[in-house]
Motif scaffolding. Structure first.
Motif, PDB file in Angstrom:
ATOM      1  N   TRP A 140       0.818  -1.219   0.000  1.00 16.12           N
ATOM      2  CA  TRP A 140       0.000   0.000   0.000  1.00 16.12           C
ATOM      3  C   TRP A 140       0.850   1.266   0.000  1.00 16.12           C
ATOM      4  O   TRP A 140       0.548   2.215  -0.721  1.00 16.12           O
ATOM      5  N   LEU A 141       1.885   1.324   0.821  1.00 18.08           N
ATOM      6  CA  LEU A 141       2.672   2.547   0.928  1.00 18.08           C
ATOM      7  C   LEU A 141       3.393   2.854  -0.384  1.00 18.08           C
ATOM      8  O   LEU A 141       3.382   4.011  -0.842  1.00 18.08           O
ATOM      9  N   GLU A 142       4.005   1.849  -0.982  1.00 14.89           N
ATOM     10  CA  GLU A 142       4.699   2.074  -2.245  1.00 14.89           C
ATOM     11  C   GLU A 142       3.734   2.541  -3.323  1.00 14.89           C
ATOM     12  O   GLU A 142       4.029   3.469  -4.093  1.00 14.89           O
ATOM     13  N   ARG A 143       2.572   1.921  -3.391  1.00 15.19           N
ATOM     14  CA  ARG A 143       1.583   2.308  -4.398  1.00 15.19           C
ATOM     15  C   ARG A 143       1.028   3.697  -4.108  1.00 15.19           C
ATOM     16  O   ARG A 143       0.782   4.479  -5.037  1.00 15.19           O
ATOM     17  N   TYR A 144       0.810   4.015  -2.842  1.00 22.86           N
ATOM     18  CA  TYR A 144       0.326   5.353  -2.481  1.00 22.86           C
ATOM     19  C   TYR A 144       1.311   6.409  -2.947  1.00 22.86           C
ATOM     20  O   TYR A 144       0.936   7.408  -3.575  1.00 22.86           O
ATOM     21  N   ALA A 203       3.452   6.165  -5.249  1.00 17.97           N
ATOM     22  CA  ALA A 203       3.567   6.131  -6.706  1.00 17.97           C
ATOM     23  C   ALA A 203       2.360   6.758  -7.399  1.00 17.97           C
ATOM     24  O   ALA A 203       2.359   6.895  -8.627  1.00 17.97           O
ATOM     25  N   GLY A 204       1.335   7.128  -6.641  1.00 17.53           N
ATOM     26  CA  GLY A 204       0.181   7.804  -7.226  1.00 17.53           C
ATOM     27  C   GLY A 204      -1.088   6.983  -7.296  1.00 17.53           C
ATOM     28  O   GLY A 204      -2.126   7.485  -7.752  1.00 17.53           O
ATOM     29  N   ASP A 205      -1.050   5.718  -6.846  1.00 21.92           N
ATOM     30  CA  ASP A 205      -2.234   4.856  -6.895  1.00 21.92           C
ATOM     31  C   ASP A 205      -3.089   5.063  -5.643  1.00 21.92           C
ATOM     32  O   ASP A 205      -3.509   4.111  -4.988  1.00 21.92           O
ATOM     33  N   ARG A 206      -3.337   6.319  -5.320  1.00 17.53           N
ATOM     34  CA  ARG A 206      -3.942   6.659  -4.035  1.00 17.53           C
ATOM     35  C   ARG A 206      -5.405   6.230  -3.925  1.00 17.53           C
ATOM     36  O   ARG A 206      -5.827   5.696  -2.896  1.00 17.53           O
ATOM     37  N   ASP A 207      -6.195   6.481  -4.954  1.00 17.83           N
ATOM     38  CA  ASP A 207      -7.620   6.149  -4.864  1.00 17.83           C
ATOM     39  C   ASP A 207      -7.830   4.657  -4.613  1.00 17.83           C
ATOM     40  O   ASP A 207      -8.653   4.274  -3.772  1.00 17.83           O
ATOM     41  N   ARG A 208      -7.091   3.837  -5.325  1.00 18.97           N
ATOM     42  CA  ARG A 208      -7.247   2.386  -5.163  1.00 18.97           C
ATOM     43  C   ARG A 208      -6.747   1.940  -3.782  1.00 18.97           C
ATOM     44  O   ARG A 208      -7.349   1.080  -3.144  1.00 18.97           O
ATOM     45  N   VAL A 209      -5.663   2.548  -3.310  1.00 17.31           N
ATOM     46  CA  VAL A 209      -5.151   2.194  -1.988  1.00 17.31           C
ATOM     47  C   VAL A 209      -6.179   2.524  -0.917  1.00 17.31           C
ATOM     48  O   VAL A 209      -6.463   1.702  -0.028  1.00 17.31           O
ATOM     49  N   TRP A 210      -6.756   3.723  -0.976  1.00 15.04           N
ATOM     50  CA  TRP A 210      -7.764   4.075   0.028  1.00 15.04           C
ATOM     51  C   TRP A 210      -8.980   3.160  -0.064  1.00 15.04           C
ATOM     52  O   TRP A 210      -9.567   2.786   0.967  1.00 15.04           O
ATOM     53  N   HIS A 211      -9.363   2.802  -1.276  1.00 12.30           N
ATOM     54  CA  HIS A 211     -10.496   1.873  -1.432  1.00 12.30           C
ATOM     55  C   HIS A 211     -10.191   0.545  -0.739  1.00 12.30           C
ATOM     56  O   HIS A 211     -11.039   0.024   0.014  1.00 12.30           O
ATOM     57  N   LEU A 237      -8.008  -0.042   1.673  1.00  8.61           N
ATOM     58  CA  LEU A 237      -7.899   0.148   3.118  1.00  8.61           C
ATOM     59  C   LEU A 237      -9.282   0.281   3.760  1.00  8.61           C
ATOM     60  O   LEU A 237      -9.531  -0.248   4.846  1.00  8.61           O
ATOM     61  N   ARG A 238     -10.186   0.974   3.095  1.00  7.94           N
ATOM     62  CA  ARG A 238     -11.537   1.119   3.652  1.00  7.94           C
ATOM     63  C   ARG A 238     -12.296  -0.199   3.611  1.00  7.94           C
ATOM     64  O   ARG A 238     -13.113  -0.470   4.500  1.00  7.94           O
ATOM     65  N   GLN A 239     -12.028  -1.016   2.594  1.00  7.29           N
ATOM     66  CA  GLN A 239     -12.665  -2.328   2.518  1.00  7.29           C
ATOM     67  C   GLN A 239     -12.235  -3.222   3.669  1.00  7.29           C
ATOM     68  O   GLN A 239     -12.980  -4.104   4.102  1.00  7.29           O
ATOM     69  N   CYS A 240     -11.046  -2.989   4.201  1.00 13.98           N
ATOM     70  CA  CYS A 240     -10.552  -3.814   5.311  1.00 13.98           C
ATOM     71  C   CYS A 240     -11.338  -3.561   6.595  1.00 13.98           C
ATOM     72  O   CYS A 240     -11.404  -4.436   7.463  1.00 13.98           O
ATOM     73  N   GLY A 241     -11.929  -2.380   6.721  1.00 13.10           N
ATOM     74  CA  GLY A 241     -12.620  -2.045   7.968  1.00 13.10           C
ATOM     75  C   GLY A 241     -11.656  -2.102   9.127  1.00 13.10           C
ATOM     76  O   GLY A 241     -10.560  -1.558   9.079  1.00 13.10           O
ATOM     77  N   ALA A 242     -12.039  -2.795  10.190  1.00 11.98           N
ATOM     78  CA  ALA A 242     -11.170  -2.950  11.362  1.00 11.98           C
ATOM     79  C   ALA A 242     -10.446  -4.290  11.358  1.00 11.98           C
ATOM     80  O   ALA A 242      -9.809  -4.641  12.339  1.00 11.98           O
ATOM     81  N   ARG A 243     -10.535  -5.010  10.233  1.00 10.74           N
ATOM     82  CA  ARG A 243      -9.969  -6.362  10.171  1.00 10.74           C
ATOM     83  C   ARG A 243      -8.590  -6.319   9.528  1.00 10.74           C
ATOM     84  O   ARG A 243      -8.414  -6.644   8.354  1.00 10.74           O
TER      85      ARG A 243
END
Length: 243
Positions: free
Chosen positions: A6-10, A12-20, A22-28
């Motif tokens: 996630w950090l490398e992709r963030y 590198a500019g792949d921010r929208d997909r990374v946040w998506h 991370l949010r899909q993970c919820g608290a898990r």
């Protein structure tokens, strides 16, 4: 388990997909995932702080005057960096209310308190444009206790409700920012073990989405006429970092 990228992709500019994701993970989140998610949130907070400092400097160069949201319009320092006490306040919030989203934790530790309410010399609608305010440490009031304030707000909100969800107040609503009687304060829903907080404003929005919208408006969330004129907005937003 291999650490996610996630950090490398963030970076590198792949921010929208990374946040998506991370949010899909919820608290898990597994322990390794938690560490990487926290690093992404810290990177976001550092970028947000850079944007805040840039917008403050640009608004000042435009003749913008930061002040209180009342008739006195006392001068306000618009950005106060996070203090050494921020980690202790974060620990208290977690003890008192339960899990705190990672984006809020990163903001509290790495950004600080922001107050963009003010007046522009040629843009009369600035006060109505919902300027950015996030005040978690209460650094404008060095003698006050934010712990007592948040505890009192929790008790007040619990009256007449099930008390399971608390909106941690961090900003006046858009009307109060414009010195007009308005509604409840903006804030974050707690407890929340998610990566990205839910920011409860006029609508409930992921915190990072809210910040991106605010920075796209040069520090203001307003829409239509309640946003900086085009030329001013262009000067305020040029080169700001997407989160």
């Amino acid at each position: 388990m291999a650490a996610p990228d996630w950090l490398e992709r963030y970076r590198a500019g792949d921010r929208d997909r990374v946040w998506h994701e991370l949010r899909q993970c919820g608290a898990r989140l597994e322990e390794t995932e938690q560490a990487v998610a926290a690093a992404v949130c810290d990177e976001m907070a550092r970028r947000a702080r850079s944007n805040v400092e840039t917008v403050v400097a640009r608004l000042r160069s435009e003749g913008y005057r930061f002040h209180t949201n009342d008739d006195e319009r006392e001068p306000v320092e618009p950005f106060r960096p996070a203090s050494e006490e921020a980690p202790a306040l974060l620990g208290w919030l977690e003890e008192r209310f339960g899990p705190v989203p990672l984006t809020v934790a990163s903001w509290l530790r790495l950004v600080g308190d922001v107050w963009f309410v003010g007046t522009h010399p040629t843009w009369p609608d600035a006060a109505a444009a919902d300027p950015l305010v996030v005040e978690l440490e209460g650094l404008r009031w060095p003698g006050a206790s934010m712990r007592e304030f948040f505890a009192g707000e929790s008790e007040a909100q619990a009256e007449g409700s099930d008390g399971e969800v608390f909106v941690l107040p961090v900003a006046p609503d858009a009307l109060h920012k414009a010195n007009v009687s308005g509604g409840p304060a903006y804030g974050f829903r707690l407890p929340d073990g998610s990566v990205d907080a839910l920011f409860v404003g006029e609508v409930a929005t992921p915190f990072v989405d809210h910040l991106n919208a605010v920075f796209a408006g040069g520090g203001f969330l307003g829409h239509g006429d309640a946003q900086p004129p085009w030329e001013l907005r262009r000067r305020l937003t040029e080169g700001l970092l997407p989160l």
